[in-house]
Design a protein around this motif. Structure first.
Motif, PDB file in Angstrom:
ATOM      1  N   ASP A 107       6.191  13.017 -25.598  1.00 29.44           N
ATOM      2  CA  ASP A 107       7.610  12.973 -25.917  1.00 29.44           C
ATOM      3  C   ASP A 107       8.401  12.822 -24.621  1.00 29.44           C
ATOM      4  OD1 ASP A 107       7.545  15.493 -24.757  1.00 29.44           O
ATOM      5  OD2 ASP A 107       7.837  16.579 -26.633  1.00 29.44           O
ATOM      6  N   VAL A 108       9.700  12.897 -24.696  1.00 25.14           N
ATOM      7  CA  VAL A 108      10.522  12.675 -23.516  1.00 25.14           C
ATOM      8  C   VAL A 108      10.281  13.747 -22.457  1.00 25.14           C
ATOM      9  CG1 VAL A 108      12.541  13.974 -24.347  1.00 25.14           C
ATOM     10  CG2 VAL A 108      12.859  12.051 -22.750  1.00 25.14           C
ATOM     11  N   VAL A 109       9.889  14.952 -22.866  1.00 22.61           N
ATOM     12  CA  VAL A 109       9.589  16.025 -21.910  1.00 22.61           C
ATOM     13  C   VAL A 109       8.357  15.663 -21.084  1.00 22.61           C
ATOM     14  CG1 VAL A 109       8.957  18.454 -21.653  1.00 22.61           C
ATOM     15  CG2 VAL A 109      10.639  17.776 -23.377  1.00 22.61           C
ATOM     16  N   THR A 110       7.354  15.089 -21.732  1.00 23.19           N
ATOM     17  CA  THR A 110       6.141  14.663 -21.036  1.00 23.19           C
ATOM     18  C   THR A 110       6.493  13.707 -19.913  1.00 23.19           C
ATOM     19  OG1 THR A 110       5.123  14.618 -23.252  1.00 23.19           O
ATOM     20  CG2 THR A 110       3.790  13.858 -21.401  1.00 23.19           C
ATOM     21  N   TYR A 111       7.259  12.700 -20.250  1.00 24.48           N
ATOM     22  CA  TYR A 111       7.607  11.684 -19.267  1.00 24.48           C
ATOM     23  C   TYR A 111       8.564  12.214 -18.208  1.00 24.48           C
ATOM     24  CZ  TYR A 111       5.158   7.866 -21.562  1.00 24.48           C
ATOM     25  OH  TYR A 111       4.182   7.050 -22.067  1.00 24.48           O
ATOM     26  N   THR A 112       9.467  13.096 -18.583  1.00 26.25           N
ATOM     27  CA  THR A 112      10.396  13.663 -17.611  1.00 26.25           C
ATOM     28  C   THR A 112       9.646  14.408 -16.522  1.00 26.25           C
ATOM     29  OG1 THR A 112      12.185  13.868 -19.243  1.00 26.25           O
ATOM     30  CG2 THR A 112      12.329  15.263 -17.284  1.00 26.25           C
ATOM     31  N   THR A 113       8.666  15.213 -16.903  1.00 23.05           N
ATOM     32  CA  THR A 113       7.894  15.985 -15.930  1.00 23.05           C
ATOM     33  C   THR A 113       7.159  15.067 -14.964  1.00 23.05           C
ATOM     34  OG1 THR A 113       7.573  17.760 -17.556  1.00 23.05           O
ATOM     35  CG2 THR A 113       6.105  17.743 -15.645  1.00 23.05           C
ATOM     36  N   LEU A 114       6.499  14.043 -15.494  1.00 23.96           N
ATOM     37  CA  LEU A 114       5.707  13.150 -14.646  1.00 23.96           C
ATOM     38  C   LEU A 114       6.591  12.252 -13.772  1.00 23.96           C
ATOM     39  CD1 LEU A 114       2.923  12.163 -17.187  1.00 23.96           C
ATOM     40  CD2 LEU A 114       2.661  13.607 -15.161  1.00 23.96           C
ATOM     41  N   ILE A 115       7.626  11.670 -14.357  1.00 25.03           N
ATOM     42  CA  ILE A 115       8.503  10.784 -13.594  1.00 25.03           C
ATOM     43  C   ILE A 115       9.221  11.564 -12.499  1.00 25.03           C
ATOM     44  CG2 ILE A 115      10.606   9.388 -13.730  1.00 25.03           C
ATOM     45  CD1 ILE A 115       9.649   8.448 -16.496  1.00 25.03           C
ATOM     46  N   SER A 116       9.690  12.762 -12.831  1.00 21.14           N
ATOM     47  CA  SER A 116      10.361  13.603 -11.841  1.00 21.14           C
ATOM     48  C   SER A 116       9.439  13.925 -10.671  1.00 21.14           C
ATOM     49  CB  SER A 116      10.840  14.894 -12.503  1.00 21.14           C
ATOM     50  OG  SER A 116      11.374  15.792 -11.544  1.00 21.14           O
ATOM     51  N   SER A 117       8.189  14.266 -10.973  1.00 18.12           N
ATOM     52  CA  SER A 117       7.225  14.606  -9.921  1.00 18.12           C
ATOM     53  C   SER A 117       6.896  13.391  -9.057  1.00 18.12           C
ATOM     54  CB  SER A 117       5.944  15.164 -10.550  1.00 18.12           C
ATOM     55  OG  SER A 117       6.209  16.368 -11.246  1.00 18.12           O
ATOM     56  N   LEU A 118       6.787  12.220  -9.673  1.00 19.31           N
ATOM     57  CA  LEU A 118       6.517  11.000  -8.915  1.00 19.31           C
ATOM     58  C   LEU A 118       7.679  10.658  -7.980  1.00 19.31           C
ATOM     59  CD1 LEU A 118       4.912   8.828 -11.732  1.00 19.31           C
ATOM     60  CD2 LEU A 118       3.782   9.482  -9.598  1.00 19.31           C
ATOM     61  N   LEU A 119       8.894  10.735  -8.485  1.00 19.39           N
ATOM     62  CA  LEU A 119      10.059  10.406  -7.666  1.00 19.39           C
ATOM     63  C   LEU A 119      10.270  11.422  -6.561  1.00 19.39           C
ATOM     64  CD1 LEU A 119      12.592   9.214 -10.404  1.00 19.39           C
ATOM     65  CD2 LEU A 119      11.248   7.798  -8.834  1.00 19.39           C
ATOM     66  N   HIS A 120       9.836  12.646  -6.796  1.00 19.51           N
ATOM     67  CA  HIS A 120       9.986  13.708  -5.794  1.00 19.51           C
ATOM     68  C   HIS A 120       9.175  13.387  -4.533  1.00 19.51           C
ATOM     69  CE1 HIS A 120      10.745  17.726  -4.265  1.00 19.51           C
ATOM     70  NE2 HIS A 120       9.451  17.869  -4.018  1.00 19.51           N
ATOM     71  N   LEU A 121       8.122  12.584  -4.666  1.00 16.80           N
ATOM     72  CA  LEU A 121       7.286  12.222  -3.517  1.00 16.80           C
ATOM     73  C   LEU A 121       8.003  11.279  -2.553  1.00 16.80           C
ATOM     74  CD1 LEU A 121       3.845  11.652  -5.282  1.00 16.80           C
ATOM     75  CD2 LEU A 121       4.607  13.682  -4.025  1.00 16.80           C
ATOM     76  N   LYS A 122       9.013  10.590  -3.055  1.00 14.70           N
ATOM     77  CA  LYS A 122       9.845   9.707  -2.230  1.00 14.70           C
ATOM     78  C   LYS A 122       9.026   8.652  -1.482  1.00 14.70           C
ATOM     79  CE  LYS A 122      13.533  13.119  -1.499  1.00 14.70           C
ATOM     80  NZ  LYS A 122      14.519  12.420  -2.323  1.00 14.70           N
ATOM     81  N   SER A 123       8.042   8.084  -2.133  1.00 15.85           N
ATOM     82  CA  SER A 123       7.271   6.999  -1.539  1.00 15.85           C
ATOM     83  C   SER A 123       7.429   5.759  -2.402  1.00 15.85           C
ATOM     84  CB  SER A 123       5.787   7.375  -1.430  1.00 15.85           C
ATOM     85  OG  SER A 123       5.179   7.421  -2.709  1.00 15.85           O
ATOM     86  N   LYS A 124       7.206   4.592  -1.812  1.00 16.02           N
ATOM     87  CA  LYS A 124       7.348   3.347  -2.553  1.00 16.02           C
ATOM     88  C   LYS A 124       6.325   3.261  -3.685  1.00 16.02           C
ATOM     89  CE  LYS A 124      10.778   1.528  -0.350  1.00 16.02           C
ATOM     90  NZ  LYS A 124      12.087   1.333  -1.044  1.00 16.02           N
ATOM     91  N   SER A 125       5.092   3.689  -3.421  1.00 16.25           N
ATOM     92  CA  SER A 125       4.037   3.603  -4.437  1.00 16.25           C
ATOM     93  C   SER A 125       4.310   4.531  -5.614  1.00 16.25           C
ATOM     94  CB  SER A 125       2.677   3.933  -3.825  1.00 16.25           C
ATOM     95  OG  SER A 125       2.666   5.239  -3.271  1.00 16.25           O
ATOM     96  N   SER A 126       4.784   5.738  -5.326  1.00 17.86           N
ATOM     97  CA  SER A 126       5.065   6.678  -6.415  1.00 17.86           C
ATOM     98  C   SER A 126       6.285   6.231  -7.214  1.00 17.86           C
ATOM     99  CB  SER A 126       5.284   8.090  -5.863  1.00 17.86           C
ATOM    100  OG  SER A 126       6.405   8.145  -5.002  1.00 17.86           O
ATOM    101  N   THR A 127       7.252   5.609  -6.547  1.00 18.15           N
ATOM    102  CA  THR A 127       8.422   5.094  -7.255  1.00 18.15           C
ATOM    103  C   THR A 127       8.019   3.949  -8.183  1.00 18.15           C
ATOM    104  OG1 THR A 127       9.911   5.708  -5.447  1.00 18.15           O
ATOM    105  CG2 THR A 127      10.706   4.050  -6.999  1.00 18.15           C
ATOM    106  N   LYS A 128       7.126   3.072  -7.712  1.00 20.10           N
ATOM    107  CA  LYS A 128       6.626   1.992  -8.572  1.00 20.10           C
ATOM    108  C   LYS A 128       5.923   2.558  -9.795  1.00 20.10           C
ATOM    109  CE  LYS A 128       6.019  -1.600  -5.045  1.00 20.10           C
ATOM    110  NZ  LYS A 128       5.022  -2.427  -4.302  1.00 20.10           N
ATOM    111  N   ARG A 129       5.142   3.630  -9.589  1.00 15.34           N
ATOM    112  CA  ARG A 129       4.426   4.260 -10.710  1.00 15.34           C
ATOM    113  C   ARG A 129       5.437   4.857 -11.698  1.00 15.34           C
ATOM    114  NH1 ARG A 129      -0.799   6.656 -11.183  1.00 15.34           N
ATOM    115  NH2 ARG A 129      -1.118   7.003 -13.413  1.00 15.34           N
ATOM    116  N   ALA A 130       6.496   5.455 -11.181  1.00 17.52           N
ATOM    117  CA  ALA A 130       7.533   6.036 -12.041  1.00 17.52           C
ATOM    118  C   ALA A 130       8.219   4.948 -12.862  1.00 17.52           C
ATOM    119  CB  ALA A 130       8.555   6.794 -11.194  1.00 17.52           C
ATOM    120  N   ILE A 131       8.493   3.811 -12.239  1.00 16.30           N
ATOM    121  CA  ILE A 131       9.126   2.689 -12.943  1.00 16.30           C
ATOM    122  C   ILE A 131       8.229   2.195 -14.070  1.00 16.30           C
ATOM    123  CG2 ILE A 131       9.908   0.298 -12.705  1.00 16.30           C
ATOM    124  CD1 ILE A 131      10.809   1.022  -9.841  1.00 16.30           C
ATOM    125  N   ARG A 132       6.919   2.094 -13.798  1.00 17.45           N
ATOM    126  CA  ARG A 132       5.983   1.652 -14.833  1.00 17.45           C
ATOM    127  C   ARG A 132       5.919   2.648 -15.978  1.00 17.45           C
ATOM    128  NH1 ARG A 132       2.598   0.409 -10.393  1.00 17.45           N
ATOM    129  NH2 ARG A 132       1.247   2.182 -10.898  1.00 17.45           N
TER     130      ARG A 132
END
Length: 256
Positions: A107-132
């Motif tokens: 659900d949206v909570v699942t994705y919020t947790t993962l996307i938030s954690s990916l963006l928190h890394l502040k790297s180009k690769s993690s941001t690309k993963r968050a976008i996907r």
């Protein structure tokens, strides 16, 4: 304590030992609600391994249990493990090849947790993963963001100002802002978010936004923004409190 919980809370025989009677009313660690509570506790105790073991005791885990496990792993700095668990249990909705045939619809909570954690890394690769992941959320599962996810993404995407803001990130930010337009916001909260994104776009060297109808409408709005006048900010400065003081406690704590 947890290892002995199931034993100690079952009815005892006269000899003091637990009865193996299947009709006993002892507490079972395979109970979904109890296991989920334990997973949450393990996450706060920085014990991802035990959280995973508790999850695997559940015969038929639900999305709440999965979300709690993913959150526990992220709290324990085990984002890679969290992503692997997501890939195992939240498989494509059209397949049934998850572990033991279990497929849990996220659900949206699942994705919020993962996307938030990916963006928190502040790297180009993690941001690309968050976008996907954001695209997968909408296209595969037909899940749309809520205001919390929109805020989480926008705050992360513009937190570094215009520095290193590439075309893909600009498109992503505009997509999320556009999705946010469909949601119900209190007062002028959405207008504040538009202003913050517009301030970043003004300072970007890339002009990819000129090919976007939504972005053109955003940029054509009155540049003499009363919020900027009141606070004395210029249009390319992102060093301010993003959402202002009227958006509630959670928003007040989100600072750039």
């Amino acid at each position: 304590l947890v290892q002995h919980l199931e034993f100690t809370l079952r009815p005892k025989s006269r000899t003091g030992y637990s009865q193996p009677d299947m009709n006993s009313r002892g507490i079972s660690l395979s109970n979904r609600k109890i296991a989920t509570a334990l997973i949450r506790a393990y996450g706060r105790g920085n014990d991802a391994e035990s959280a995973i073991k508790a999850f695997r005791r559940i015969a038929v885990p639900d999305v709440v249990a999965l979300n709690t496990l993913i959150d526990a792993c992220c709290r324990c700095d085990q984002l890679k493990v969290a992503l692997e668990l997501f890939g195992t249990y939240a498989n494509d909705i059209h397949t049934t090849d998850g572990t033991d045939g279990i497929v849990i619809k996220p659900d949206v909570v699942t994705y919020t947790t993962l996307i938030s954690s990916l963006l928190h890394l502040k790297s180009k690769s993690s941001t690309k993963r968050a976008i996907r992941m954001y695209k997968d959320m909408k296209q595969t599962w037909m899940i749309y963001p809520d205001t919390f996810l929109v805020d989480t993404i926008l705050s992360a995407m513009i937190s570094n100002g215009v520095s290193g803001f590439n075309d893909d990130e600009i498109r992503f930010t505009l997509t999320v802002l556009r999705d946010g337009k469909r949601l119900e916001w209190e007062g002028r909260q959405y207008e504040r978010r538009k202003r913050a994104v517009r301030a970043i776009l003004v300072g970007c060297s890339s002009e990819i936004w000129k090919n976007d109808e939504f972005a053109n409408g955003l940029m054509s709005e009155d540049p003499e923004d009363p919020l900027f006048k009141k606070k004395g900010w210029n249009e390319i400065d992102s060093g301010f409190r993003l959402w202002g003081s009227g958006d509630g406690k959670a928003a007040e704590q989100q600072e750039i």
